[in-house]
Write a protein that holds these residues in place. Structure first.
Motif, PDB file in Angstrom:
ATOM      1  N   MET A   1       0.854  -1.195   0.000  1.00  0.00           N
ATOM      2  CA  MET A   1       0.000   0.000   0.000  1.00  0.00           C
ATOM      3  C   MET A   1       0.882   1.233   0.000  1.00  0.00           C
ATOM      4  O   MET A   1       1.786   1.370   0.819  1.00  0.00           O
ATOM      5  CB  MET A   1      -0.908  -0.007   1.236  1.00  0.00           C
ATOM      6  CG  MET A   1      -1.815   1.195   1.339  1.00  0.00           C
ATOM      7  SD  MET A   1      -2.909   1.067   2.783  1.00  0.00           S
ATOM      8  CE  MET A   1      -1.712   1.220   4.101  1.00  0.00           C
ATOM      9  N   ASN A   2       0.636   2.160  -0.889  1.00  0.00           N
ATOM     10  CA  ASN A   2       1.407   3.381  -0.969  1.00  0.00           C
ATOM     11  C   ASN A   2       0.652   4.503  -0.275  1.00  0.00           C
ATOM     12  O   ASN A   2      -0.481   4.824  -0.643  1.00  0.00           O
ATOM     13  CB  ASN A   2       1.652   3.732  -2.443  1.00  0.00           C
ATOM     14  CG  ASN A   2       2.595   4.909  -2.575  1.00  0.00           C
ATOM     15  OD1 ASN A   2       3.392   5.163  -1.674  1.00  0.00           O
ATOM     16  ND2 ASN A   2       2.503   5.602  -3.682  1.00  0.00           N
ATOM     17  N   VAL A   3       1.240   5.079   0.749  1.00  0.00           N
ATOM     18  CA  VAL A   3       0.583   6.110   1.529  1.00  0.00           C
ATOM     19  C   VAL A   3       1.202   7.454   1.171  1.00  0.00           C
ATOM     20  O   VAL A   3       2.367   7.713   1.500  1.00  0.00           O
ATOM     21  CB  VAL A   3       0.740   5.858   3.038  1.00  0.00           C
ATOM     22  CG1 VAL A   3       0.005   6.922   3.831  1.00  0.00           C
ATOM     23  CG2 VAL A   3       0.238   4.476   3.389  1.00  0.00           C
ATOM     24  N   PRO A   4       0.497   8.319   0.441  1.00  0.00           N
ATOM     25  CA  PRO A   4       1.084   9.594   0.056  1.00  0.00           C
ATOM     26  C   PRO A   4       1.194  10.539   1.237  1.00  0.00           C
ATOM     27  O   PRO A   4       0.330  10.564   2.114  1.00  0.00           O
ATOM     28  CB  PRO A   4       0.075  10.132  -0.963  1.00  0.00           C
ATOM     29  CG  PRO A   4      -1.212   9.513  -0.570  1.00  0.00           C
ATOM     30  CD  PRO A   4      -0.879   8.164  -0.020  1.00  0.00           C
ATOM     31  N   PRO A   5       2.288  11.329   1.292  1.00  0.00           N
ATOM     32  CA  PRO A   5       2.374  12.321   2.354  1.00  0.00           C
ATOM     33  C   PRO A   5       1.272  13.356   2.218  1.00  0.00           C
ATOM     34  O   PRO A   5       0.794  13.635   1.127  1.00  0.00           O
ATOM     35  CB  PRO A   5       3.760  12.959   2.133  1.00  0.00           C
ATOM     36  CG  PRO A   5       4.502  12.015   1.246  1.00  0.00           C
ATOM     37  CD  PRO A   5       3.460  11.333   0.421  1.00  0.00           C
ATOM     38  N   SER A   6       0.825  13.912   3.343  1.00  0.00           N
ATOM     39  CA  SER A   6      -0.185  14.957   3.305  1.00  0.00           C
ATOM     40  C   SER A   6       0.104  15.941   4.426  1.00  0.00           C
ATOM     41  O   SER A   6       0.895  15.668   5.318  1.00  0.00           O
ATOM     42  CB  SER A   6      -1.595  14.370   3.477  1.00  0.00           C
ATOM     43  OG  SER A   6      -1.753  13.896   4.783  1.00  0.00           O
ATOM     44  N   SER A   7      -0.538  17.088   4.383  1.00  0.00           N
ATOM     45  CA  SER A   7      -0.309  18.094   5.410  1.00  0.00           C
ATOM     46  C   SER A   7      -0.888  17.663   6.746  1.00  0.00           C
ATOM     47  O   SER A   7      -0.479  18.167   7.779  1.00  0.00           O
ATOM     48  CB  SER A   7      -0.933  19.428   4.981  1.00  0.00           C
ATOM     49  OG  SER A   7      -2.329  19.261   4.769  1.00  0.00           O
ATOM     50  N   ASP A 162       3.320  11.303   6.664  1.00  0.00           N
ATOM     51  CA  ASP A 162       3.150  12.453   7.547  1.00  0.00           C
ATOM     52  C   ASP A 162       1.982  12.214   8.491  1.00  0.00           C
ATOM     53  O   ASP A 162       0.943  11.677   8.078  1.00  0.00           O
ATOM     54  CB  ASP A 162       2.895  13.725   6.738  1.00  0.00           C
ATOM     55  CG  ASP A 162       4.125  14.190   5.980  1.00  0.00           C
ATOM     56  OD1 ASP A 162       5.160  13.496   6.060  1.00  0.00           O
ATOM     57  OD2 ASP A 162       4.055  15.224   5.293  1.00  0.00           O
ATOM     58  N   THR A 163       2.149  12.617   9.721  1.00  0.00           N
ATOM     59  CA  THR A 163       1.106  12.396  10.720  1.00  0.00           C
ATOM     60  C   THR A 163       1.049  13.554  11.695  1.00  0.00           C
ATOM     61  O   THR A 163       2.091  14.111  12.056  1.00  0.00           O
ATOM     62  CB  THR A 163       1.353  11.084  11.500  1.00  0.00           C
ATOM     63  OG1 THR A 163       0.328  10.907  12.471  1.00  0.00           O
ATOM     64  CG2 THR A 163       2.704  11.094  12.205  1.00  0.00           C
ATOM     65  N   PRO A 164      -0.142  13.931  12.145  1.00  0.00           N
ATOM     66  CA  PRO A 164      -0.241  14.956  13.183  1.00  0.00           C
ATOM     67  C   PRO A 164       0.011  14.405  14.580  1.00  0.00           C
ATOM     68  O   PRO A 164       0.205  15.164  15.523  1.00  0.00           O
ATOM     69  CB  PRO A 164      -1.686  15.443  13.052  1.00  0.00           C
ATOM     70  CG  PRO A 164      -2.421  14.243  12.549  1.00  0.00           C
ATOM     71  CD  PRO A 164      -1.465  13.513  11.646  1.00  0.00           C
ATOM     72  N   LEU A 165      -0.018  13.060  14.722  1.00  0.00           N
ATOM     73  CA  LEU A 165       0.209  12.435  16.023  1.00  0.00           C
ATOM     74  C   LEU A 165       0.909  11.099  15.831  1.00  0.00           C
ATOM     75  O   LEU A 165       0.378  10.198  15.171  1.00  0.00           O
ATOM     76  CB  LEU A 165      -1.110  12.210  16.770  1.00  0.00           C
ATOM     77  CG  LEU A 165      -0.986  11.504  18.127  1.00  0.00           C
ATOM     78  CD1 LEU A 165      -0.133  12.314  19.100  1.00  0.00           C
ATOM     79  CD2 LEU A 165      -2.357  11.223  18.728  1.00  0.00           C
ATOM     80  N   LEU A 166       2.106  10.989  16.417  1.00  0.00           N
ATOM     81  CA  LEU A 166       2.889   9.760  16.371  1.00  0.00           C
ATOM     82  C   LEU A 166       2.694   9.016  17.682  1.00  0.00           C
ATOM     83  O   LEU A 166       2.919   9.570  18.757  1.00  0.00           O
ATOM     84  CB  LEU A 166       4.364  10.102  16.167  1.00  0.00           C
ATOM     85  CG  LEU A 166       5.372   8.957  16.259  1.00  0.00           C
ATOM     86  CD1 LEU A 166       5.158   7.953  15.124  1.00  0.00           C
ATOM     87  CD2 LEU A 166       6.802   9.502  16.237  1.00  0.00           C
ATOM     88  N   VAL A 167       2.300   7.742  17.602  1.00  0.00           N
ATOM     89  CA  VAL A 167       2.054   6.929  18.797  1.00  0.00           C
ATOM     90  C   VAL A 167       3.052   5.776  18.830  1.00  0.00           C
ATOM     91  O   VAL A 167       3.109   4.968  17.905  1.00  0.00           O
ATOM     92  CB  VAL A 167       0.623   6.364  18.815  1.00  0.00           C
ATOM     93  CG1 VAL A 167       0.389   5.565  20.096  1.00  0.00           C
ATOM     94  CG2 VAL A 167      -0.401   7.482  18.686  1.00  0.00           C
ATOM     95  N   GLY A 168       3.829   5.719  19.906  1.00  0.00           N
ATOM     96  CA  GLY A 168       4.736   4.596  20.112  1.00  0.00           C
ATOM     97  C   GLY A 168       4.057   3.511  20.918  1.00  0.00           C
ATOM     98  O   GLY A 168       3.804   3.674  22.112  1.00  0.00           O
TER      99      GLY A 168
END
Length: 406
Positions: A1-7, A162-168
């Motif tokens: 699956m190709n996930v394009p970057p977004s704002s 790109d993500t507004p929230l990174l969860v570890g």
């Protein structure tokens, strides 16, 4: 699956274990887009067997799993815990917790970890807003003005997300935690846990046992088909010798440590050793990033609180994100850390304190320990606190776990 970057992008969850998968499902249930990065490709073809790790799920945990649609896929393999007996070898005090006293049908349930994993996979397949990358590995993250750019390696190559929230949610040795520069306090207990399945001579009667001793705690958890999950803690210096024991010698050791409340223990399954450490992140959040589950805290398995605590992390975060226009907003993450602090600190202090005090080889403490156990067993206010905390209701729990709370 190709996930394009977004704002903006989806919430990015790194780690597809029990807590990471639960968070992904909870966000999907709440109508929030997420992307789950899983190291291993999912497998649902593993069949139940006599030899498998078992989980003790608190009542609040099962309420939460039910609320996000997972429990319906797992309940048939679960065994209710209706009674809990806590004691220390060679001392007279004990605590007996009973579901009827708490006015509920069960204090919790036991479930093979394999069955919970399979239930999560089935529920993940039902999600409509969730996207998954598996197998995939996070290689690096770099900050953006309003989030993070993650570089994830898949079979097709490296993708930028790109993500507004990174969860570890990537476990005790969390790569996300290291990338965020969050330190962790590590305490080696000098103990090794051995896990296997046994069959007792007498029926367990839906009773769970926790027994302390100088060498560490031992637990017996009720399972289906009259079996029990045996959890035996040994000093690490003796672990090699215990691992090399034949079944007869190992059962003799377990019998000496646990006692004869269920008669003779037989049919030991394959033993699995685990070194025991406490790993606690110095903080739970960073700008537009958060840690959950074992990435945030890995605790001593005494009381079986690890996954239970991690699920409350996941459900609390999902609850807050569902109400927010921006999932990575600093005020939201501050609220998350504040909500989780009493539960996290209280549970870690409880598990650490029990190991340090209940298992301490100090004869002078014996009368005090016995009196403390008797007080917890006989004084209703203390017992009520133990019951609620044992069922997973501590601090300000996520709303999902309260739907069936007493």
């Amino acid at each position: 699956m190709n996930v394009p970057p977004s704002s903006r992008g989806p919430v990015l969850i790194v780690g597809g274990g029990l807590v990471g998968a639960s968070l992904a499902i909870a966000l999907d249930t709440a109508g929030v887009e997420a992307l789950l990065v899983e190291t291993a490709a999912p497998r649902a073809d593993a069949q139940p067997s006599y030899d498998e790790r078992n989980l003790a799920l608190a009542r609040a945990t099962v309420n939460g799993l039910e609320a996000i649609g997972v429990w319906k896929h797992a309940c048939e393999r679960a065994t209710a815990i209706e009674h809990i007996h806590v004691s220390r070898a060679g001392e007279f005090g004990s605590v007996r917790l009973d579901a009827q006293e708490a006015r509920v049908d069960a204090l919790g349930w036991t479930l093979p970890a394999r069955e919970l994993g399979a239930a999560l996979l089935r529920r993940l397949d039902e999600c409509t807003l969730l996207r998954r990358l598996a197998p995939a590995t996070l290689e690096a993250v770099e900050p953006l003005p309003q989030g993070w750019r993650a570089r994830v390696r898949t079979a097709e190559g490296v993708q930028a997300i790109d993500t507004p929230l990174l969860v570890g949610a990537d476990g005790t040795e969390s790569f996300v935690r290291a990338q965020l520069g969050i330190a962790a306090d590590v305490h080696d207990y000098g103990q090794t846990l051995f896990v296997c399945t046994v069959t007792p001579e007498r029926a367990h009667g839906h009773r769970a046992f926790e027994r302390f001793g100088d060498e560490g705690p031992v637990a017996l958890l009720p399972l289906a088909e009259r079996r029990c999950g045996l959890v035996l803690t040994m000093p690490t210096g003796q672990a090699h010798a215990v691992a090399a024991m034949d079944d007869g010698d190992y059962l003799a050791l377990a019998q000496r440590r646990f006692g004869w409340r269920l008669g003779r223990l037989t049919r030991p399954g394959r033993r699995f050793p685990y070194a025991i450490r406490r790993v606690a992140a110095a903080r739970l959040t960073a700008p537009r990033a958060v840690l959950v589950g074992n990435a945030a805290q890995t605790i001593h398995p005494i009381g079986a609180q690890g996954f239970n605590l991690g699920l409350r992390d996941a459900l609390t975060l999902a609850e807050l994100v569902a109400r927010a226009a921006d999932p990575g907003d600093g005020r939201l993450l501050d609220a998350y850390a504040a909500r989780r602090e009493p539960d996290r600190e209280g549970t870690m202090a409880m598990s650490h304190g029990l190991v340090r005090l209940a298992c301490l080889a100090q004869p002078a403490l014996a009368p005090l320990r016995s009196l403390a156990l008797l007080a917890c067993d006989r004084l209703s206010p203390l017992k009520d606190v133990l019951l609620r905390r044992g069922m997973g209701f501590r601090g300000t729990p996520p709303q999902a776990v309260l739907e069936r709370a007493p």
